[in-house]
Design an enzyme around this catalytic site. Structure first.
Site, PDB file in Angstrom:
ATOM      1  N   GLU A  39      13.104   1.357   6.658  1.00  0.00           N
ATOM      2  CA  GLU A  39      11.986   0.539   6.175  1.00  0.00           C
ATOM      3  C   GLU A  39      12.142   0.191   4.699  1.00  0.00           C
ATOM      4  O   GLU A  39      11.793  -0.912   4.274  1.00  0.00           O
ATOM      5  CB  GLU A  39      10.688   1.325   6.404  1.00  0.00           C
ATOM      6  N   GLU A  53       2.365   7.350   2.427  1.00  0.00           N
ATOM      7  CA  GLU A  53       1.466   8.182   3.211  1.00  0.00           C
ATOM      8  C   GLU A  53       2.103   8.700   4.494  1.00  0.00           C
ATOM      9  O   GLU A  53       1.455   9.402   5.258  1.00  0.00           O
ATOM     10  CB  GLU A  53       0.218   7.363   3.578  1.00  0.00           C
ATOM     11  N   ASP A  69       0.843  -1.191   0.000  1.00  0.00           N
ATOM     12  CA  ASP A  69       0.000   0.000   0.000  1.00  0.00           C
ATOM     13  C   ASP A  69       0.879   1.242   0.000  1.00  0.00           C
ATOM     14  O   ASP A  69       1.459   1.568   1.013  1.00  0.00           O
ATOM     15  CB  ASP A  69      -0.966   0.000   1.188  1.00  0.00           C
TER      16      ASP A  69
END
Length: 530
Positions: free
Chosen positions: A487, A502, A303
């Site tokens: 990450e 996001e 996502d």
């Protein structure tokens, strides 16, 4: 106190915890349900820059008392929403915000220390928090990700295995088994607002990882949970007509079954509320359909990515639930094989044959529906249009990881990786520079590992080692500059940090740590990984 008495006492306490946790989970509501009006006001304001912060806050008082106070004060002059929130909620801290490393000690020491920094104690069940209680210690990813995450955890376990942290692996698998027993599936993460979706089903890989150390008794031990997870993914399949879908399963035109990602809710995600509301303004889809697609992409772990969009690569065209994803179905194949092997270990040959047959059938279906001979690539399949996705992605390596691909197909995937996906820092996720985080120029640890391990399965060792070398060197160079493992990484221009998504770039980071340590040991890089 005698040892056997201690054991009995512990078993009684665990049983009480499980019973109480089931009661709490049945009562557990999400922040949006608990704080109607207040939730929307906070998430649509600038009280917190990240929507996930508020849904992770712990109320200081009973929700009904907070709502009573909010409704009484809302219309009064001088009301300050941020002050109200701070007075009534405890704001969560970052997982690694207080941790600094000594770069000179080296990256192995850093990872070893992070296993402690990222570990959380068993949760106290609370009906006030969105956190779903777990009975055992566990590792969180880091940064804004303050809870256990499903597919992240497998790649974290790869590093824990290298560190001989088998007790931690055991604890985490027991937590996932507990979640399956409590909810019928493993949620995206142990939060109330994640209880409408799962993530890529890596539980069988976790069980197999532990079985390598402890033997086939582990397959038997977790057989009930493996079967429950399988039933969750196959829910509704028995009564499904051809060319129809229900929940997470699709019956194809020829009557065979494949799986898709799905979330049971058709509302904006609570942890990304304003992002979803704003994105919905750009689409021509009905809002329930759009939100189902958005949430299904979150269930995929990717996502967001242009993988889930049409050829325009725009979020407004998201079509996740219309796609049968190649990686998901490879994971389901492994789940079927693992259940079959658990029955074989029990000596139950009848049930072994049932699940072995399911796996054999799925392998044929994967090769039929996902191999595109025109592009020489494993592609997602749009079951509504009966066409291959137009967007090639790194998900194509999953048939290699699970030894589904033919040697000829594996060769073509290796050629495609080398020609198109391989960049200075490793493999890009897709070839599109869309601004989404699961697209170029970003690379992600789990996909590097699946590609490397898959290539090794087909003896493409030189390419596998090349990818591993590029990825580990990038990880280590950034660590030496910043003292952090991140990450995701920009693998195209390694002088830049990764972007998109996001939220800001997160550090910690569970799956990066795990994959890096695994690769450093696998390819016998020196102690600094160079």
């Amino acid at each position: 106190m005698p040892a056997n008495f201690k054991s009995v006492k512990r078993n009684i306490l665990v049983a009480i915890f499980l019973l109480f946790s089931v009661y709490v989970s049945a009562q557990q509501q999400t922040p949006r349900q608990l704080f109607p009006g207040l939730f929307e006001a906070v998430q649509s304001s600038d009280v917190f820059p990240d929507n996930k912060t508020f849904v992770d806050c712990t109320p200081k008082y009973a929700p009904n008392l907070i709502m009573k106070a909010y409704n009484e004060q809302l219309g009064k002059a001088g009301f300050n929403l941020k002050e109200f929130v701070m007075a009534n909620f405890t704001v969560p801290g970052g997982v690694t915000h207080a941790f600094t490393t000594n770069i000179e000690d080296g990256i192995r020491k850093h990872i070893d220390t992070l296993w402690q920094v990222l570990q959380r104690k068993p949760d106290a069940a609370s009906k006030l928090s969105s956190l779903a209680a777990l009975p055992n210690p566990y590792i969180v990813p880091g940064g804004r990700f303050r809870e256990i995450y499903y597919w992240d955890s497998y790649f974290t376990m790869l590093g824990l295995q290298e560190s001989k942290q088998f007790k931690v692996i055991n604890n985490m698998i027991d937590n996932f088994a507990y979640l399956i027993d409590t909810y019928g599936f493993i949620p995206n993460g142990n939060r109330a607002y994640y209880l409408t979706r799962s993530q890529p089903p890596f539980f069988s890989l976790m069980v197999n990882l532990l079985a390598k150390n402890e033997g086939n008794k582990i397959l038997i031990k977790y057989q009930p949970q493996l079967i429950k997870e399988y039933n969750y993914w196959m829910l509704g399949s028995a009564a499904l007509a051809n060319n129809k879908a229900a929940h997470r399963v699709v019956r194809m035109a020829d009557g065979t079954l494949l799986n898709r990602y799905w979330d049971e809710s058709d509302k904006p995600r609570e942890e990304s509320y304003i992002k979803d509301v704003d994105a919905a303004k750009t689409t021509k889809q009905s809002l329930p359909v759009f939100y189902h697609h958005i949430r299904a992409a979150a269930a995929s772990g990717w996502d967001f990515s242009s993988r889930w969009f049409d050829s325009s690569a725009k979020l407004a065209t998201i079509q996740t639930t219309d796609l049968a994803p190649v990686d998901l179905n490879c994971l389901m194949y492994n789940l079927e094989l693992t259940i079959a092997n658990s029955y074989q270990a029990q000596g139950n040959l009848a049930q072994y044959k049932v699940y072995q047959s399911k796996a054999d059938t799925r392998k044929k279906v994967i090769l039929k529906y996902f191999w595109d001979p025109k592009t020489n690539w494993f592609q997602d399949y749009n079951w509504t249009t009966r066409q291959f996705s137009a967007i090639p992605t790194l998900a194509a390596v999953f048939p290699l990881e699970f030894k589904i691909a033919t040697p000829e197909q594996a060769q073509k995937i290796a050629d495609g990786l080398k020609a198109n996906f391989l960049k200075p820092g490793g493999l890009v996720t897709t070839l599109n520079f869309s601004g989404q985080q699961w697209d170029a120029p970003n690379g992600w640890a789990p996909l590097q590992y699946m590609a490397i391990d898959g290539l090794e399965n087909y003896n493409h060792r030189e390419l596998a080692k090349d990818i591993a070398t590029r990825w580990t060197r990038l990880n280590i160079r950034v660590f030496k500059q910043t003292g952090k493992l991140l990450e995701k990484y920009n693998v195209v221009d390694t002088s830049l940090t990764a972007g998109g998504g996001e939220y800001p770039l997160q550090d910690g980071f569970g799956w990066t740590n795990g994959v890096l340590l695994k690769l450093m040991n696998k390819y016998q890089f020196d102690k600094q990984g160079d």
